[in-house]
Design an enzyme around this catalytic site. Structure first.
Site, PDB file in Angstrom:
ATOM      1  N   LYS A  10     -38.783  -7.233 -12.438  1.00  0.00           N
ATOM      2  CA  LYS A  10     -37.676  -7.063 -13.392  1.00  0.00           C
ATOM      3  C   LYS A  10     -38.192  -7.073 -14.834  1.00  0.00           C
ATOM      4  CE  LYS A  10     -34.006  -6.633 -10.726  1.00  0.00           C
ATOM      5  NZ  LYS A  10     -33.465  -5.285 -10.490  1.00  0.00           N
ATOM      6  N   GLY A  63     -29.640   3.676  -4.216  1.00  0.00           N
ATOM      7  CA  GLY A  63     -29.275   2.415  -3.554  1.00  0.00           C
ATOM      8  C   GLY A  63     -27.770   2.251  -3.483  1.00  0.00           C
ATOM      9  N   ASP A 110     -29.093   6.988  -0.911  1.00  0.00           N
ATOM     10  CA  ASP A 110     -29.561   5.725  -0.333  1.00  0.00           C
ATOM     11  C   ASP A 110     -30.607   6.057   0.725  1.00  0.00           C
ATOM     12  OD1 ASP A 110     -28.255   2.686  -0.397  1.00  0.00           O
ATOM     13  OD2 ASP A 110     -29.401   3.095   1.413  1.00  0.00           O
ATOM     14  N   ILE A 111     -31.355   5.030   1.110  1.00  0.00           N
ATOM     15  CA  ILE A 111     -32.365   5.221   2.149  1.00  0.00           C
ATOM     16  C   ILE A 111     -31.731   5.223   3.547  1.00  0.00           C
ATOM     17  CG2 ILE A 111     -32.991   2.786   2.448  1.00  0.00           C
ATOM     18  CD1 ILE A 111     -36.002   4.149   2.300  1.00  0.00           C
ATOM     19  N   ARG A 112     -30.452   4.846   3.637  1.00  0.00           N
ATOM     20  CA  ARG A 112     -29.752   4.973   4.924  1.00  0.00           C
ATOM     21  C   ARG A 112     -29.435   6.449   5.158  1.00  0.00           C
ATOM     22  NH1 ARG A 112     -25.759  -0.259   4.141  1.00  0.00           N
ATOM     23  NH2 ARG A 112     -27.403  -1.299   2.998  1.00  0.00           N
ATOM     24  N   TYR A 118     -39.742 -10.649  -7.463  1.00  0.00           N
ATOM     25  CA  TYR A 118     -38.514 -10.009  -7.949  1.00  0.00           C
ATOM     26  C   TYR A 118     -38.476 -10.052  -9.481  1.00  0.00           C
ATOM     27  CZ  TYR A 118     -33.418  -9.330  -8.378  1.00  0.00           C
ATOM     28  OH  TYR A 118     -32.161  -8.883  -8.700  1.00  0.00           O
ATOM     29  N   ASP A 142     -35.437   8.162  -0.626  1.00  0.00           N
ATOM     30  CA  ASP A 142     -36.379   7.045  -0.698  1.00  0.00           C
ATOM     31  C   ASP A 142     -36.980   7.106  -2.104  1.00  0.00           C
ATOM     32  OD1 ASP A 142     -38.564   5.415  -0.683  1.00  0.00           O
ATOM     33  OD2 ASP A 142     -39.410   6.172   1.197  1.00  0.00           O
TER      34      ASP A 142
END
Ligand code: SER
Length: 327
Positions: A150, A8, A34-36, A146, A57
């Site tokens: 966590k 990330g 990163d997934i980009r 979320y 991913d």
């Protein structure tokens, strides 16, 4: 030294953690992922912004395993996750990524003997948690997806430490204020948006009520906390996942007052988003971070005043606005 992998890495934290790690350990020691597909360097002039980049991913265990082996990774900073508000819109995807991704990271760490940094959050607490000076060890019954991921992540990371000897460590991050990359879909995002809108338009419509008190931290402190915790002597760590940390406990009204000292024309109004307001109302107003201070000498350097002054200067430079244009 075995390498450091950041997942990330193109997000709000990674954009500043990666250059800091590269500064610290050497550019070729840190793998950004990163997934980009294509990395966008937020600061192309910075030498430390450049190094290996991998598409990853985190829900795909084999991809992660391949990268860890190919680069001989010894430490994983696992940042890939959805933030609180967007996780509430897509709870199933949030569970898959936030929990499934962490599980894959812990498994890769177990098999390849890696240390793991896991960013937990003030979102790991819920409405039944004491809301002021929230203790290190207390009730954790969050009411958001979320937060559920966590707390589960904290427990899972502790389990891997106890059961398999994985050196997992984490902090419960408050809202993070930064100027390099924008946060995406969090409840504390107002504290970043407000600076851009103040510099651009001297006006901001805040999605939280004026008196919504939450812990915040300036990114340079958060980056230092993550690196320091991973370097700390493990025998001093009485808690692993995860340490409370904070730098300031503030409301939108207090932040706006501070911004007005630099931009006197600044006006804030309130258009409350009930979903994000409900999330914020379920989180602590302030946390007690004494355990982090004692165990690994945590201490923030930026308070509200110092952070605001630095942020305004940095955002002005980023947006190419002179002080006289924005006062
Ligand atoms: N900043 C995060 C969020 O708002 C909290 O950890 O989702």
């Amino acid at each position: 030294m075995r390498k450091i992998l950041v997942t990330g890495a193109q997000g709000q934290i990674g954009s500043e953690l990666v250059p800091a790690l590269r500064e610290h350990y050497g550019a070729d020691q840190v793998i950004e992922s990163d997934i980009r597909m294509v990395p966008t360097s937020p600061n192309p002039g910075l030498a430390s912004a450049h190094g290996d980049y991998e598409y990853l991913d985190c829900t795909q265990a084999q991809q992660l395993e391949d990268i860890v082996r190919r680069h001989q990774v010894g430490t994983i900073y696992h940042l890939a996750a959805l933030l609180s508000a967007v996780a509430e819109e897509k709870p199933q995807i949030a569970w898959n990524l936030n929990m499934g991704g962490l599980y894959n990271v812990l498994e890769a760490a177990r098999r390849n003997n890696c240390a793991v940094f896991f960013p937990s959050s003030i979102g790991a607490f819920g409405p039944t948690t004491p809301r002021d000076k929230t203790p290190q060890v207390t009730i954790q019954r969050p009411t958001t997806m979320y937060g559920v991921a966590k707390v589960s992540g904290e427990l899972m990371a502790d389990y891997y430490a106890q059961r398999f000897g994985v050196d997992s460590r984490g902090i419960r991050l408050p809202g993070l204020i930064s100027y390099t990359a924008l946060p995406g879909g969090g409840t504390t995002d107002y504290a970043v948006d407000i600076f851009y809108q103040a510099v651009r338009y001297q006006h901001y419509a805040c999605f939280l009520r004026p008196d919504t008190r939450l812990d915040m931290m300036y990114m340079p402190d958060a980056v230092r906390a993550m690196i320091d915790l991973m370097q700390a002597n493990p025998s001093a760590l009485h808690h692993r996942n995860a340490y409370n940390v904070t730098a300031m406990s503030i409301t939108p009204e207090e932040l706006a007052d501070q911004i007005s000292k630099h931009i006197p024309k600044f006006v804030i109004e309130y258009e409350v988003d009930p979903i994000r307001q409900a999330i914020a109302d379920s989180w602590p107003r302030s946390v007690d971070d004494q355990a982090a201070r004692t165990d690994w000498n945590w201490a923030p350097q930026y308070d509200l005043e110092a952070m605001t002054e630095d942020m305004i200067g940095k955002v002005r430079r980023k947006l190419n606005k002179s002080a006289s244009e924005t006062e």
